[in-house]
Design an enzyme around this catalytic site. Structure first.
Site, PDB file in Angstrom:
ATOM      1  N   GLU A 268       5.026  -0.677  -4.607  1.00 36.21           N
ATOM      2  CA  GLU A 268       4.195  -1.859  -4.370  1.00 36.21           C
ATOM      3  C   GLU A 268       3.695  -2.484  -5.665  1.00 36.21           C
ATOM      4  O   GLU A 268       3.809  -3.694  -5.875  1.00 36.21           O
ATOM      5  CB  GLU A 268       2.999  -1.506  -3.489  1.00 36.21           C
ATOM      6  CG  GLU A 268       2.080  -2.706  -3.268  1.00 36.21           C
ATOM      7  CD  GLU A 268       0.889  -2.416  -2.396  1.00 36.21           C
ATOM      8  OE1 GLU A 268       0.241  -3.393  -1.965  1.00 36.21           O
ATOM      9  OE2 GLU A 268       0.586  -1.241  -2.147  1.00 36.21           O
TER      10      GLU A 268
ATOM     11  N   THR B 140      -6.044  -0.075   0.448  1.00 33.21           N
ATOM     12  CA  THR B 140      -6.837  -0.163  -0.783  1.00 33.21           C
ATOM     13  C   THR B 140      -8.243  -0.693  -0.512  1.00 33.21           C
ATOM     14  O   THR B 140      -9.218  -0.231  -1.113  1.00 33.21           O
ATOM     15  CB  THR B 140      -6.123  -1.050  -1.820  1.00 33.21           C
ATOM     16  OG1 THR B 140      -4.870  -0.455  -2.156  1.00 33.21           O
ATOM     17  CG2 THR B 140      -6.945  -1.179  -3.090  1.00 33.21           C
TER      18      THR B 140
ATOM     19  N   ILE C 234      -1.439   3.649  -2.741  1.00 34.20           N
ATOM     20  CA  ILE C 234      -2.652   3.689  -1.917  1.00 34.20           C
ATOM     21  C   ILE C 234      -2.506   2.617  -0.840  1.00 34.20           C
ATOM     22  O   ILE C 234      -2.654   1.426  -1.117  1.00 34.20           O
ATOM     23  CB  ILE C 234      -3.940   3.440  -2.736  1.00 34.20           C
ATOM     24  CG1 ILE C 234      -4.105   4.480  -3.844  1.00 34.20           C
ATOM     25  CG2 ILE C 234      -5.153   3.468  -1.808  1.00 34.20           C
ATOM     26  CD1 ILE C 234      -5.379   4.304  -4.671  1.00 34.20           C
TER      27      ILE C 234
END
Length: 295
Positions: free
Chosen positions: A72, A98, A95
């Site tokens: 990402e 987030t 993550i």
């Protein structure tokens, strides 16, 4: 090129790396985060997203130098989404959730999948805060902390708990479509839930905690691991049109029971059509107002 893969080794190695990286999230949850935005004020990134992705890719690249990566934060920094090829490819969200992480809300996770010849072979979703480790290998079932999980067999929407990612209403261009869908589902379904993490939501469908998840505004790293986990748990993932799911352009309609899909896809089409008609009427009204003022 012919790739010789020891999937057992791939699984064991990435599992160890994921558990170690999870400690960073757990230790940082209550700490200070340096917060930046990407595509909008609602799309956040912290120094921990970047740090964890670097650790994961560096570790995997050293162990598997011929493998490829779609991460990402790497994609965000280059503004380039690589093509998915037949090569072994790790799809990584360091993550997921987030915004939850920034607010110390405990629904956040690391999501990693290994795709080989466009088949998802390994899926891991790890929430270190709540000690939830979801895993799957293609053809071998899905597990939560080593215990096999199965998706719900409920086949009617009126008895289903539905998950919708409402935060995407921050995107003005599609806000009316999303809110229209929320209105349509809340009037029929047993209940609506928003978790703030696509990967974890897919896992909740896989474990039978909810029956349905839908979202159009996702990316491969949000869903790759979860797609395998839900399929190995007995559910499935379709395009929100009800058609075949496209991992690289994911519009997610995830169901615990495939019998739900026709009813849900029909409701989505009906809701979207209603919004499109409203847009046409509003555009016509705006045009008339503009025209009347031109004299």
């Amino acid at each position: 090129m012919v790739y010789q893969l020891d999937l057992d080794h791939c699984y064991d190695f990435v599992m160890s790396l994921t558990i170690e990286s999870g400690k960073i999230i757990k230790d940082a949850l209550q700490g200070t985060k340096n917060i930046e935005t990407k595509k909008g004020d609602w799309d956040l990134v912290t120094q921990y997203d970047k740090r964890i992705e670097k650790i994961l890719i560096a570790g995997l690249a050293k162990e598997f130098p011929d493998h490829q990566f779609i991460g990402e934060e790497t994609v965000a920094s280059t503004n380039f989404l690589p093509e998915l090829t037949d090569a072994p490819t790790w799809i990584i969200d360091p993550i997921d959730g987030t915004t939850n992480f920034v607010h110390s809300f405990p629904h956040t996770c690391i999501s990693i999948a290994l795709v080989v010849k466009r088949n998802i072979e390994i899926g891991i979703v790890y929430n270190p805060i709540l000690d939830q480790l979801f895993t799957a290998r293609r053809g071998e079932g899905a597990f939560l902390n080593g215990k096999r999980i199965q998706s719900s067999k409920i086949s009617e929407l009126r008895s289903s708990l539905v998950c919708i990612e409402a935060s995407y209403a921050a995107i003005k261009s599609t806000r009316d479509l999303l809110l229209g869908r929320v209105e349509a589902f809340v009037s029929i379904a047993h209940g609506i839930r928003v978790l703030g993490s696509a990967a974890l939501t897919l896992c909740h469908i896989a474990m039978g905690a909810a029956e349905l998840y839908l979202s159009d505004n996702l990316y491969p790293w949000d869903v790759a691991a979860g797609v395998l986990i839900i399929r190995e748990a007995g559910g499935d993932v379709y395009d929100t049109s009800g058609g075949e799911f496209n991992l690289m352009k994911p519009r997610v309609l995830a169901v615990g029971c495939s019998k739900l899909t026709p009813e849900v896809a029909k409701l989505i089409r009906s809701s979207d059509d209603k919004i499109y008609r409203k847009r046409i009427i509003n555009n016509q009204d705006n045009s008339l107002e503009s025209g009347s003022g031109s004299n």
